[in-house]
Design an enzyme around this catalytic site. Structure first.
Site, PDB file in Angstrom:
ATOM      1  N   ALA A   9     -27.496 -36.339  48.385  1.00  9.36           N
ATOM      2  CA  ALA A   9     -27.698 -35.775  49.733  1.00  9.36           C
ATOM      3  C   ALA A   9     -27.181 -34.341  49.829  1.00  9.36           C
ATOM      4  CB  ALA A   9     -26.981 -36.658  50.766  1.00  9.36           C
ATOM      5  N   ARG A  11     -26.477 -30.165  48.623  1.00 10.52           N
ATOM      6  CA  ARG A  11     -27.358 -28.990  48.442  1.00 10.52           C
ATOM      7  C   ARG A  11     -28.041 -29.045  47.079  1.00 10.52           C
ATOM      8  NH1 ARG A  11     -22.940 -26.799  51.465  1.00 10.52           N
ATOM      9  NH2 ARG A  11     -21.679 -26.961  49.580  1.00 10.52           N
ATOM     10  N   GLY A  75     -23.294 -31.084  36.554  1.00 11.75           N
ATOM     11  CA  GLY A  75     -23.232 -29.694  37.022  1.00 11.75           C
ATOM     12  C   GLY A  75     -22.015 -29.446  37.889  1.00 11.75           C
ATOM     13  N   ASN A 104     -23.150 -23.840  34.860  1.00 14.72           N
ATOM     14  CA  ASN A 104     -24.279 -23.140  35.477  1.00 14.72           C
ATOM     15  C   ASN A 104     -25.563 -23.462  34.706  1.00 14.72           C
ATOM     16  OD1 ASN A 104     -26.050 -21.169  36.670  1.00 14.72           O
ATOM     17  ND2 ASN A 104     -24.183 -20.146  37.398  1.00 14.72           N
ATOM     18  N   HIS A 132     -20.038 -16.126  46.236  1.00 11.45           N
ATOM     19  CA  HIS A 132     -20.706 -17.369  46.609  1.00 11.45           C
ATOM     20  C   HIS A 132     -20.768 -17.561  48.120  1.00 11.45           C
ATOM     21  CE1 HIS A 132     -20.158 -18.516  42.385  1.00 11.45           C
ATOM     22  NE2 HIS A 132     -21.085 -19.433  42.597  1.00 11.45           N
ATOM     23  N   HIS A 133     -21.589 -18.548  48.523  1.00 15.87           N
ATOM     24  CA  HIS A 133     -21.657 -19.020  49.911  1.00 15.87           C
ATOM     25  C   HIS A 133     -20.282 -19.572  50.316  1.00 15.87           C
ATOM     26  CE1 HIS A 133     -21.675 -23.288  48.619  1.00 15.87           C
ATOM     27  NE2 HIS A 133     -22.273 -22.793  47.532  1.00 15.87           N
ATOM     28  N   LYS A 136     -18.578 -23.334  49.555  1.00 13.98           N
ATOM     29  CA  LYS A 136     -18.111 -23.770  48.236  1.00 13.98           C
ATOM     30  C   LYS A 136     -16.630 -24.159  48.306  1.00 13.98           C
ATOM     31  CE  LYS A 136     -18.003 -22.187  43.426  1.00 13.98           C
ATOM     32  NZ  LYS A 136     -18.384 -23.529  42.947  1.00 13.98           N
ATOM     33  N   GLY A 142     -16.817 -22.311  38.541  1.00  9.47           N
ATOM     34  CA  GLY A 142     -16.819 -22.827  37.171  1.00  9.47           C
ATOM     35  C   GLY A 142     -17.473 -21.827  36.232  1.00  9.47           C
TER      36      GLY A 142
HETATM   37  N1  LIG Z   1     -23.864 -26.280  37.269  1.00 15.07           N
HETATM   38  C1  LIG Z   1     -24.598 -25.617  38.155  1.00 15.07           C
HETATM   39  O1  LIG Z   1     -25.613 -24.957  37.808  1.00 15.07           O
HETATM   40  C2  LIG Z   1     -24.239 -25.676  39.592  1.00 15.07           C
HETATM   41  C3  LIG Z   1     -23.104 -26.341  39.955  1.00 15.07           C
HETATM   42  N2  LIG Z   1     -22.793 -26.486  41.274  1.00 15.07           N
HETATM   43  C4  LIG Z   1     -21.642 -27.337  41.543  1.00 15.07           C
HETATM   44  O2  LIG Z   1     -22.150 -28.608  41.952  1.00 15.07           O
HETATM   45  C5  LIG Z   1     -21.236 -29.220  42.857  1.00 15.07           C
HETATM   46  C6  LIG Z   1     -21.983 -29.614  44.120  1.00 15.07           C
HETATM   47  O3  LIG Z   1     -22.390 -28.445  44.798  1.00 15.07           O
HETATM   48  P1  LIG Z   1     -23.222 -28.551  46.159  1.00 15.07           P
HETATM   49  O4  LIG Z   1     -24.449 -29.376  45.947  1.00 15.07           O
HETATM   50  O5  LIG Z   1     -23.339 -27.175  46.664  1.00 15.07           O
HETATM   51  O6  LIG Z   1     -22.198 -29.384  47.063  1.00 15.07           O
HETATM   52  P2  LIG Z   1     -22.510 -30.354  48.306  1.00 15.07           P
HETATM   53  O7  LIG Z   1     -21.212 -30.532  49.014  1.00 15.07           O
HETATM   54  O8  LIG Z   1     -23.690 -29.853  49.053  1.00 15.07           O
HETATM   55  O9  LIG Z   1     -22.937 -31.726  47.605  1.00 15.07           O
HETATM   56  C7  LIG Z   1     -22.064 -32.673  47.068  1.00 15.07           C
HETATM   57  C8  LIG Z   1     -22.576 -34.045  47.482  1.00 15.07           C
HETATM   58  O10 LIG Z   1     -21.842 -35.041  46.789  1.00 15.07           O
HETATM   59  C9  LIG Z   1     -21.485 -36.041  47.735  1.00 15.07           C
HETATM   60  N3  LIG Z   1     -20.372 -36.843  47.249  1.00 15.07           N
HETATM   61  C10 LIG Z   1     -19.029 -36.727  47.500  1.00 15.07           C
HETATM   62  N4  LIG Z   1     -18.364 -37.703  46.861  1.00 15.07           N
HETATM   63  C11 LIG Z   1     -19.288 -38.456  46.214  1.00 15.07           C
HETATM   64  C12 LIG Z   1     -19.214 -39.619  45.397  1.00 15.07           C
HETATM   65  N5  LIG Z   1     -18.036 -40.207  45.101  1.00 15.07           N
HETATM   66  N6  LIG Z   1     -20.372 -40.123  44.885  1.00 15.07           N
HETATM   67  C13 LIG Z   1     -21.543 -39.554  45.158  1.00 15.07           C
HETATM   68  N7  LIG Z   1     -21.688 -38.464  45.944  1.00 15.07           N
HETATM   69  C14 LIG Z   1     -20.560 -37.915  46.447  1.00 15.07           C
HETATM   70  C15 LIG Z   1     -21.169 -35.228  48.984  1.00 15.07           C
HETATM   71  O11 LIG Z   1     -21.103 -36.031  50.140  1.00 15.07           O
HETATM   72  P3  LIG Z   1     -20.183 -35.513  51.385  1.00 15.07           P
HETATM   73  O12 LIG Z   1     -20.703 -34.143  51.734  1.00 15.07           O
HETATM   74  O13 LIG Z   1     -20.415 -36.532  52.432  1.00 15.07           O
HETATM   75  O14 LIG Z   1     -18.766 -35.464  50.853  1.00 15.07           O
HETATM   76  C16 LIG Z   1     -22.373 -34.301  48.992  1.00 15.07           C
HETATM   77  O15 LIG Z   1     -23.531 -34.922  49.500  1.00 15.07           O
HETATM   78  C17 LIG Z   1     -20.110 -28.211  43.063  1.00 15.07           C
HETATM   79  O16 LIG Z   1     -19.053 -28.516  42.173  1.00 15.07           O
HETATM   80  C18 LIG Z   1     -20.756 -26.890  42.660  1.00 15.07           C
HETATM   81  O17 LIG Z   1     -19.812 -25.950  42.217  1.00 15.07           O
HETATM   82  C19 LIG Z   1     -23.550 -25.946  42.250  1.00 15.07           C
HETATM   83  C20 LIG Z   1     -24.659 -25.226  41.939  1.00 15.07           C
HETATM   84  C21 LIG Z   1     -25.099 -25.033  40.586  1.00 15.07           C
HETATM   85  O1  LIG Z   2     -20.952 -24.067  44.270  1.00 13.03           O
HETATM   86  C1  LIG Z   2     -21.948 -23.411  43.914  1.00 13.03           C
HETATM   87  O2  LIG Z   2     -22.836 -23.057  44.706  1.00 13.03           O
HETATM   88  C2  LIG Z   2     -22.083 -23.060  42.506  1.00 13.03           C
HETATM   89  N1  LIG Z   2     -21.223 -23.562  41.669  1.00 13.03           N
HETATM   90  C3  LIG Z   2     -21.224 -23.372  40.256  1.00 13.03           C
HETATM   91  C4  LIG Z   2     -19.950 -22.685  39.831  1.00 13.03           C
HETATM   92  O3  LIG Z   2     -18.875 -22.976  40.392  1.00 13.03           O
HETATM   93  O4  LIG Z   2     -19.994 -21.878  38.904  1.00 13.03           O
HETATM   94  C5  LIG Z   2     -22.483 -22.724  39.745  1.00 13.03           C
HETATM   95  C6  LIG Z   2     -23.065 -21.700  40.645  1.00 13.03           C
HETATM   96  O5  LIG Z   2     -22.255 -20.574  40.592  1.00 13.03           O
HETATM   97  C7  LIG Z   2     -23.214 -22.223  42.054  1.00 13.03           C
END
Ligand SMILES: NC(=O)C1=CN([C@@H]2O[C@H](COP(=O)(O)OP(=O)(O)OC[C@H]3O[C@@H](n4cnc5c(N)ncnc54)[C@H](OP(=O)(O)O)[C@@H]3O)[C@@H](O)[C@H]2O)C=CC1
Ligand SMILES: O=C(O)C1=N[C@H](C(=O)O)C[C@H](O)C1
Length: 247
Positions: A9, A11, A75, A104, A132-133, A136, A142
């Site tokens: 659910a 982003r 990720g 990333n 970043h936004h 975060k 990371g």
């Molecule tokens: N490797 C890459 O290329 C990228 C990595 N990221 C990383 O990915 C992660 C997520 O980012 P983003 O999508 O923006 O964050 P969000 O907060 O939008 O999404 C995280 C989701 O995980 C849910 N969640 C929390 N706990 C659990 C659980 N135990 N089991 C399942 N779902 C759970 C959250 O629910 P709730 O909101 O209700 O807590 C939320 O829906 C971050 O660590 C970010 O840094 C982001 C972009 C790119």
């Molecule tokens: O939280 C994010 O949005 C992102 N998280 C990752 C990080 O912490 O490096 C990857 C990307 O920068 C987006």
């Protein structure tokens, strides 16, 4: 290939669900979010699970996936050496299973990190700025940590000493965080998605390597490539560069 998405659910998780749904060779069999039991991943017969959750739960998710015999593409950020070591040890008992932890998945970001590590030995100074936004939860990103570690490794291999810095008086935090000897600065600004600039300095010149993710679709080719590849790569892999022949 049957795929489960954890953090479905969120982003990133919701964008991954759309990308998997749109891929003819992949089937989205489970969407898991906070409060759901991870057992559904096994019950749905997933081959691979993609984790974009939160730093506080991602390691536990991976251990559960290993117990279920499911490959993991992770990720979520926030991993440290101890957590990676625990996963490595668990993998010794999980025959043939692959785990990728990648800070990333944007191809340009992975290339920027590789270029920065390649350039690092030729510059006296280097600093990393990530932007970043403001929703975060972790800082520095990371990606910035992974970038700094790669630069530090390259500088050590070239026999370079510490970066020059005469600062003796400062307000706490003014020089950013220090990752493996490299200063890392974090900006949080409404309107941004994910951006990084690596500044390399020598007397009379500067090289800036910059990457911008304007939209989360930028991460999807890397995620799908990892989903398709991880089954053929048992054990722990850290960084998408190793799946792109850049590691
Ligand atoms: N490797 C890459 O290329 C990228 C990595 N990221 C990383 O990915 C992660 C997520 O980012 P983003 O999508 O923006 O964050 P969000 O907060 O939008 O999404 C995280 C989701 O995980 C849910 N969640 C929390 N706990 C659990 C659980 N135990 N089991 C399942 N779902 C759970 C959250 O629910 P709730 O909101 O209700 O807590 C939320 O829906 C971050 O660590 C970010 O840094 C982001 C972009 C790119
Ligand atoms: O939280 C994010 O949005 C992102 N998280 C990752 C990080 O912490 O490096 C990857 C990307 O920068 C987006």
């Amino acid at each position: 290939m049957r795929v489960a998405v954890l953090g479905a659910a969120g982003r990133m998780g919701s964008t991954v669900c759309q990308a998997v749904d749109a891929a003819a060779d992949l089937e989205l069999v489970a969407r898991v979010d906070v409060g759901d039991d991870l057992a559904v991943v096994g019950e749905a017969g997933a081959d691979v699970a993609v984790d974009f959750t939160v730093p506080s739960v991602t390691e536990a998710n991976v251990h559960t996936l290993l117990d279920l015999g499911v490959h993991a593409v992770v990720g979520t950020t926030g991993w440290d050496d101890e957590a990676l070591l625990r996963v490595r040890r668990h993998l010794d008992r999980a025959d043939g299973i692959g785990v990728l932890v990648a800070p990333n998945f944007a191809l340009g970001a992975v290339l920027a990190m590789a270029f920065a590590a390649r350039a690092a030995r030729w510059f006296e100074s280097v600093e990393v700025v990530e932007l970043h936004h403001p929703d975060k939860v972790d800082a520095p990103s990371g990606t910035a940590r992974h970038t700094a570690e790669g630069i530090a490794r390259a500088r050590r291999a070239a026999g370079l000493g510490p970066v020059p810095d005469a600062t003796t008086q400062q307000l706490d935090g003014a020089r950013g965080a220090v990752v493996d000897g490299i200063h890392v600065h974090a900006v949080r600004l409404r309107g941004l998605v994910a951006h990084e600039a690596i500044l390399l300095g020598n007397p009379g010149e500067q090289l800036t390597i910059r990457h911008d993710s304007f939209d989360r679709t930028s991460f999807m080719p890397g995620v799908l490539h990892a989903v398709r590849s991880i089954g053929a790569r048992p054990g722990l892999t850290v960084g998408l560069e190793h799946l792109l022949d850049l590691g």
